[in-house]
Each structure stands twice: as structure tokens, then as C-alpha cells.
Design a protein around this motif. Structure first.
Motif, PDB file in Angstrom:
ATOM      1  N   GLY A 400     -18.835 -24.233   5.389  1.00  0.00           N
ATOM      2  CA  GLY A 400     -19.809 -24.696   5.769  1.00  0.00           C
ATOM      3  C   GLY A 400     -20.515 -24.336   6.105  1.00  0.00           C
ATOM      4  N   PRO A 401     -22.271 -25.457   6.821  1.00  0.00           N
ATOM      5  CA  PRO A 401     -23.351 -24.150   6.776  1.00  0.00           C
ATOM      6  C   PRO A 401     -23.554 -24.235   8.219  1.00  0.00           C
ATOM      7  N   VAL A 402     -23.865 -22.859   9.280  1.00  0.00           N
ATOM      8  CA  VAL A 402     -23.835 -22.365  10.414  1.00  0.00           C
ATOM      9  C   VAL A 402     -24.951 -24.188  10.947  1.00  0.00           C
ATOM     10  N   GLY A 403     -24.586 -24.067  12.081  1.00  0.00           N
ATOM     11  CA  GLY A 403     -25.263 -25.097  12.543  1.00  0.00           C
ATOM     12  C   GLY A 403     -24.879 -26.298  12.218  1.00  0.00           C
ATOM     13  N   THR A 404     -24.390 -26.977  11.931  1.00  0.00           N
ATOM     14  CA  THR A 404     -24.113 -28.153  11.260  1.00  0.00           C
ATOM     15  C   THR A 404     -22.609 -28.561  10.997  1.00  0.00           C
ATOM     16  N   LEU A 405     -21.772 -27.255  10.423  1.00  0.00           N
ATOM     17  CA  LEU A 405     -20.144 -27.610   9.753  1.00  0.00           C
ATOM     18  C   LEU A 405     -19.850 -26.177  11.133  1.00  0.00           C
ATOM     19  N   VAL A 406     -20.437 -25.181  11.293  1.00  0.00           N
ATOM     20  CA  VAL A 406     -19.854 -24.434  11.989  1.00  0.00           C
ATOM     21  C   VAL A 406     -20.855 -23.509  12.798  1.00  0.00           C
ATOM     22  N   PHE A 407     -20.408 -23.508  14.072  1.00  0.00           N
ATOM     23  CA  PHE A 407     -21.381 -23.026  15.329  1.00  0.00           C
ATOM     24  C   PHE A 407     -20.865 -22.001  15.288  1.00  0.00           C
ATOM     25  N   LYS A 408     -22.029 -21.134  15.928  1.00  0.00           N
ATOM     26  CA  LYS A 408     -22.018 -18.972  15.892  1.00  0.00           C
ATOM     27  C   LYS A 408     -21.936 -19.444  17.822  1.00  0.00           C
ATOM     28  N   GLU A 409     -20.522 -18.988  18.451  1.00  0.00           N
ATOM     29  CA  GLU A 409     -21.075 -18.880  19.487  1.00  0.00           C
ATOM     30  C   GLU A 409     -20.195 -17.066  20.295  1.00  0.00           C
ATOM     31  N   ASP A 410     -20.384 -16.695  21.564  1.00  0.00           N
ATOM     32  CA  ASP A 410     -20.250 -15.508  22.255  1.00  0.00           C
ATOM     33  C   ASP A 410     -18.552 -15.508  21.335  1.00  0.00           C
ATOM     34  N   ASP A 411     -17.730 -16.505  21.503  1.00  0.00           N
ATOM     35  CA  ASP A 411     -16.142 -15.620  21.102  1.00  0.00           C
ATOM     36  C   ASP A 411     -16.919 -15.571  19.494  1.00  0.00           C
ATOM     37  N   GLY A 412     -16.803 -15.733  18.700  1.00  0.00           N
ATOM     38  CA  GLY A 412     -16.566 -16.592  17.205  1.00  0.00           C
ATOM     39  C   GLY A 412     -17.826 -17.394  16.638  1.00  0.00           C
ATOM     40  N   TYR A 413     -17.451 -17.835  15.738  1.00  0.00           N
ATOM     41  CA  TYR A 413     -18.215 -18.707  14.810  1.00  0.00           C
ATOM     42  C   TYR A 413     -17.011 -20.221  15.262  1.00  0.00           C
ATOM     43  N   HIS A 414     -16.929 -21.193  15.150  1.00  0.00           N
ATOM     44  CA  HIS A 414     -16.778 -22.249  15.739  1.00  0.00           C
ATOM     45  C   HIS A 414     -16.835 -23.065  14.478  1.00  0.00           C
ATOM     46  N   ALA A 415     -15.597 -23.852  14.496  1.00  0.00           N
ATOM     47  CA  ALA A 415     -15.491 -24.713  13.200  1.00  0.00           C
ATOM     48  C   ALA A 415     -14.984 -26.480  13.352  1.00  0.00           C
ATOM     49  N   ILE A 416     -15.708 -26.996  13.542  1.00  0.00           N
ATOM     50  CA  ILE A 416     -15.540 -28.712  13.290  1.00  0.00           C
ATOM     51  C   ILE A 416     -14.715 -29.277  12.135  1.00  0.00           C
ATOM     52  N   ASP A 417     -14.498 -30.273  12.741  1.00  0.00           N
ATOM     53  CA  ASP A 417     -13.929 -30.757  10.817  1.00  0.00           C
ATOM     54  C   ASP A 417     -15.097 -32.296  10.523  1.00  0.00           C
ATOM     55  N   ASN A 418     -15.525 -31.589   9.122  1.00  0.00           N
ATOM     56  CA  ASN A 418     -16.224 -33.206   8.425  1.00  0.00           C
ATOM     57  C   ASN A 418     -16.578 -34.044   8.825  1.00  0.00           C
ATOM     58  N   LYS A 419     -15.133 -34.678   8.644  1.00  0.00           N
ATOM     59  CA  LYS A 419     -14.654 -36.139   9.697  1.00  0.00           C
ATOM     60  C   LYS A 419     -15.498 -36.406  11.200  1.00  0.00           C
ATOM     61  N   THR A 420     -16.481 -35.742  11.609  1.00  0.00           N
ATOM     62  CA  THR A 420     -16.681 -35.713  12.778  1.00  0.00           C
ATOM     63  C   THR A 420     -18.277 -36.657  12.682  1.00  0.00           C
TER      64      THR A 420
END
Length: 545
Positions: A400-420
Motif C-alpha cells: 500500500g502507498p507510503v503515507g496512506t497505508l504504510v508509514f515511515k518511522e525511525d524503526d522501519g515501515y509501519h503498516a496499517i489495515d486498510n479497514k481503518t
């Protein structure tokens, strides 16, 4: 991923066994002072603005000025809308317009053949419809697919990096020394297609998970005779079925001691053999025919299309089905826990039951996208794919696109469920609508997302359950010798079609699998079609008894 296994998969065993890197073919280099061929990489001119041939910016983004370049892609894929989020993102990044000509897998092969025969084919041809034979026929022999290695070396640092991974360049290089396809390199599952069983049905009929073929047949009988799905109708249950485009029922020969692939090639005593004429395969077909006669197998198993198969699964009519993942036919949305479908274990493991290992966890797909001689400025197309392989673009295509479903943080890339996300955004950003999944994409090996509520990983669970019973070996990939391309292509198509046709007739009872004369006629037919020549090209020396 839909329709994943239509072309031969190249695997980690091949990659690990080969050394990285190989020089470009001397055929592609300008020699002896000869003038570079018009349109070649060597003839390209870069002007003062940094544009190659007046079109492509050699470095940076965008690739071209807005409105100055477009190209077409033919591919097969499953999409309700034909709209893909990352294609729109790449348009913003590159200014390149893409005309996507997308067809369902069921009709794509016929359409591609028509296009190639007419000459009205796309600039890029991609998807699971391509094969080694097509690379050799339309690339090596006819020049319809053009060599790409010089474009990669000159304009594509990311693709060059991928090609320099251990063994990849060798796997991608055709027998004439050229590379004709965009590389598609990825972590892969050790097990592709396998049976999944409805544990709610098991509970409803009061039975345990089967561990032998006898217990499995008993479970299917219970599914057939009782109201296993609990809807009040004891007659609508279909005990067993499979993906119409990837049936893989021959894989169940592994339960009888001879694991094999959909071409009839298997592993016996650590040796690659042809198993499609073996007594073990015949034993499997006899068992399946017996269950078909009892109504335990979907009567439409050899005739239905994907939509019908999925529709039955969505209505909770299947007790067991072979699939890549269970949600392909169940219609269930994957959650953080396993749902009612579970992995059917490898059966008869105490009596030699095994399953064929598909990969060692890593694959190179060398037939996923080619550039044709209809394309103008192929360097733009190659750089467009190179940009698609950059890390955050790869994340967008895969998760999923970075900034929408995946977010860059210091410890890596955090992914969220698109149901949110808001409801109107969920479907747009579902996995199948991110990117045409039959086209090449890239993520570095071992890349992991950090997820707060990770979804249940059915494939990981499958690998853990099957690993003790997988063959140590895999069926190796191969290139067809140049002098045997036409002959092999004819034989391979004829044998594949014959193998599938006869399989359907034996299982359904149109042919009697228990009649020695009819079985001999089937085996004789394989030889008459050129089985021994087919196996020689594949490097298979032994035909299993």
C-alpha cells in the motif's frame, strides 16, 4: 495473488547454485568501428537539457515532459475496475501515460495470440500468459521481443542491482546471451497450491482432521451426506473442488509417495522423474474416480470458470478446495486469527506421503514483462519500471502507498489495515487494486513491515505444517536449446493438453482408469506425442514405472 502458477517458476535452488554476474553479450556491443545501429543504446544522443533522444531525462524525475510520451501494456489480471492506484502514482512521478490493456486470464492467452499474429500488439506484453517458449520464439528467433540488457546497464540502476543478485542475471539470460524480460525477483512460498478444509464443517459432522486418504474420503462422505454447512439443506454441499485455472489435483499423488507438478514431472528418491505415466499417478486417478462416482467431487470441476468456483465458495458450498489461499474461494476477509478454513495436512505421512516443494523461498520469474519492437524509445519504458522498483514504490505495489497505508518511522515501515480507512477508500486500496499483480514488482529479500495488528499469515502456517513432508529437491528450470524451440513448443503444448484432457476423462469416468488397455492407450499416446523428446529438453532422464 490470482493465477500465480501458469508459467514455470524459477527458484532459490537455482539462484544459490549459480554465481552472480555475467558480461553483456558481445552481440550487443558496437565492434570494429561499425556505426551504431539506429535506435540502439549506442546511437542515443543526449542534448544540453539532459534529454536522451529528445524525450527521456536520463536522471531524476519526471522521466519526460508532460504529454510527450506514452506506452501500452498488455497483461492478464483480475480487477473489477481496471484501475490501479500505483499506476496513477507513477503517472504523477514520471509524466508517462500508460495505456493498460487488461484481460482476464481465461481469455488473455487467446487475445495475445491474436495480437501477435496481427502485428497489432502492445509496447509491453506482461503477465502469466508469457512463457520461455514465447521468449525464445518471439525474442530470439523473430525479434518481436527486443533485448533489454543494454538499456538496463545504461539507464536502470535498480534493475542492474537486481540482476546482480546471486544467480539472477544467469536465470534471466536467454541462450543467445540476451535478456528479453523485465526481472521479477521476490521472496516466494515453498508451497504454492494446496487443499484447505472447512473446520466448521468438520465440527458440524463431528469428525477430526483427517491424516490419511481413507480418513479424508470418510470426511468427504460425511460432508456429502449431512448438512455440513448447517443451512438446513443436506443436499447442497460439495465436498471437494479446486481452482479451475490451477487444479493441481495431480499434486495429491504425493500422498501416495510420488510428489509431482502439473506437467507430470515429480521427485522420487531424490531424483527428478516423469510421473505422469506412473502406477502411482494411476492409483491417484483411480481413487479420485471412485470419489467422483460417489458425488464427493464437484461435478463441474473440469468445466467451471473462476467466477463459478468463487461463487460456490462464497455461498459456503465447499468443504475442501485446492487454492493458493483459502480466501480466494471462501470470500472471507482475512483477519488477525485463522478463520474456519484450515490447512489440510499432508496425508499418509506415516506411509511415505509427501508434497512437492515449489521453491526454497526465493524465485526469479523471467517471463513477466517484455518490450516489443512496436515500442518507441524503449529506454523510457525501462526507466519507468526501474522507478517502480524503488523501495517505497515497491512498498506501494506490494502493501500500500507510503503515507496512506504504510508509514515511515525511525524503526522501519509501519503498516496499517486498510479497514481503518474510510469505506470509499478501502476497496481502492485493496491489494488487488494497488498494481496489476501479474506484472513485475520488487521488494528486497526479507523486507518486513511492522504491523500493530498483523493479519494471520496462512502461507506461513502452511509452510510450517508442510515443511517436514516436503521434498528436499525442486523441479529445476531450464532453457530450451535454440535448435529445438519450434519442435519443443509443439510437443509441450500437445502433451500438456493431452495430460489434462485424459486426467479429466479418467477422473470423471469417461475413460476407465482400471482398464489396463485404456491406461496403456493413454501412456502410448504420451510417447506418440513426443514424450521422450520433451523430457530430454527438460533434462529429465527417467520415466517412473
Amino acid at each position: 495473488m490470482k493465477k500465480r502458477i501458469v508459467a514455470l517458476l524459477l527458484t532459490a535452488a537455482m539462484c544459490a547454485g549459480l554465481l552472480a554476474g555475467c558480461g553483456k553479450s558481445s552481440d550487443t556491443a558496437a565492434t570494429g568501428g561499425d556505426a551504431p545501429e539506429e535506435g540502439s543504446v549506442q546511437s542515443a544522443q543526449t542534448d544540453d537539457s539532459g534529454k536522451v533522444n529528445g524525450v527521456l531525462y536520463k536522471e531524476g524525475l519526471p522521466l519526460v515532459d508532460e504529454g510527450t510520451y506514452s506506452f501500452s501494456i498488455f497483461c492478464d489480471d483480475s480487477s473489477d475496475t481496471g484501475e490501479f492506484y500505483m499506476l496513477n502514482e507513477f503517472k504523477k512521478q514520471t509524466n508517462v501515460d500508460v495505456d493498460l490493456r487488461i484481460f482476464p486470464y481465461e481469455t488473455a492467452t487467446e487475445r495475445l495470440n491474436l495480437d501477435l499474429n496481427s502485428g497489432d500488439y502492445a509496447d509491453v506484453i506482461g503477465g502469466w500468459t508469457l512463457s520461455d517458449s514465447m521468449i525464445l520464439t518471439y525474442g530470439v528467433n523473430q525479434g518481436v521481443f527486443i533485448p533489454l540488457e543494454d538499456y538496463f546497464a545504461e539507464y536502470c540502476p535498480k534493475i542492474t542491482e537486481i540482476l546482480d543478485l546471486p544467480g539472477v542475471r544467469e536465470e534471466m539470460t536467454a541462450p543467445d546471451g540476451h535478456i528479453y524480460a523485465i526481472p521479477y525477483v521476490c521472496d516466494d512460498t515453498m508451497v504454492g497450491y494446496s487443499p484447505y478444509i472447512n473446520t466448521k464443517w468438520l465440527e458440524n459432522v463431528g469428525m477430526d482432521m483427517p491424516t490419511t486418504t481413507e480418513e479424508f474420503e470418510a470426511v468427504l462422505k460425511a460432508f456429502k451426506e449431512q448438512d455440513a454447512n448447517g443451512n438446513g439443506d443436506p443436499n447442497d454441499e460439495i465436498p471437494f473442488s479446486t481452482d479451475p485455472n490451477n487444479k493441481h489435483i495431480e499434486a495429491m499423488a504425493g500422498w501416495f509417495g510420488l510428489p509431482m507438478d502439473k506437467y507430470g514431472v515429480g521427485i522420487k528418491d531424490s531424483e527428478v522423474v516423469y510421473a505422469g505415466a506412473s502406477s502411482t499417478y494411476r492409483e491417484l486417478l483411480s481413487w479420485l474416480n471412485g470419489m467422483y462416482k460417489q458425488g464427493l467431487i464437484d461435478l463441474e470441476i473440469f468445466t467451471q470458470d473462476s467466477a463459478t468456483w468463487e461463487g460456490k465458495g462464497n455461498r459456503d458450498l465447499y468443504g475442501v478446495s485446492i487454492a493458493y489461499e483459502s480466501n480466494e474461494f471462501s470470500g472471507h476477509v482475512r483477519g488477525t486469527e485463522r478463520d474456519e478454513y484450515d490447512i489440510l495436512p499432508v496425508l499418509n505421512t506415516d506411509n511415505g506421503g509427501r508434497w512437492l516443494r515449489d521453491t526454497n523461498g526465493f524465485s526469479v520469474y523471467r517471463t513477466q514483462a517484455v518490450v516489443t519492437d512496436n515500442a518507441k524509445n524503449p529506454e523510457v519504458i525501462c526507466r519507468w519500471f526501474d522507478n517502480a522498483f524503488e523501495l517505497e514504490n515497491g512498498i506501494g505495489c506490494n502493501r500500500g502507498p507510503v503515507g496512506t497505508l504504510v508509514f515511515k518511522e525511525d524503526d522501519g515501515y509501519h503498516a496499517i489495515d486498510n479497514k481503518t480507512l474510510p469505506e470509499d477508500e478501502q476497496e481502492k486500496l485493496s491489494w488487488g487494486n494497488l498494481w496489476p499483480q501479474s506484472l513485475p514488482k520488487y521488494m528486497p529479500s526479507g523486507f518486513k513491515y511492522i504491523e500493530d495488528n498483523p493479519l494471520y499469515d496462512e502461507k506461513k502456517a502452511l509452510e510450517a505444517a508442510y515443511e517436514p513432508y516436503l521434498t528436499k529437491e525442486i523441479v529445476p528450470s531450464f532453457w530450451i536449446p535454440l535448435d529445438k524451440i519450434d519442435r519443443y513448443s509443439d510437443i509441450a503444448t500437445a502433451i500438456k493438453d493431452y495430460f489434462n484432457q485424459q486426467q479429466a476423462m479418467f477422473v470423471s469416468g469417461e475413460l476407465n482408469i482400471n482398464d489396463d488397455a485404456q491406461w496403456k492407450s493413454y501412456v502410448d499416446g504420451l510417447y506418440a506425442l513426443g514424450l521422450e523428446d520433451w523430457l530430454e529438453v527438460r533434462g529429465v532422464d527417467k520415466i517412473a514405472d
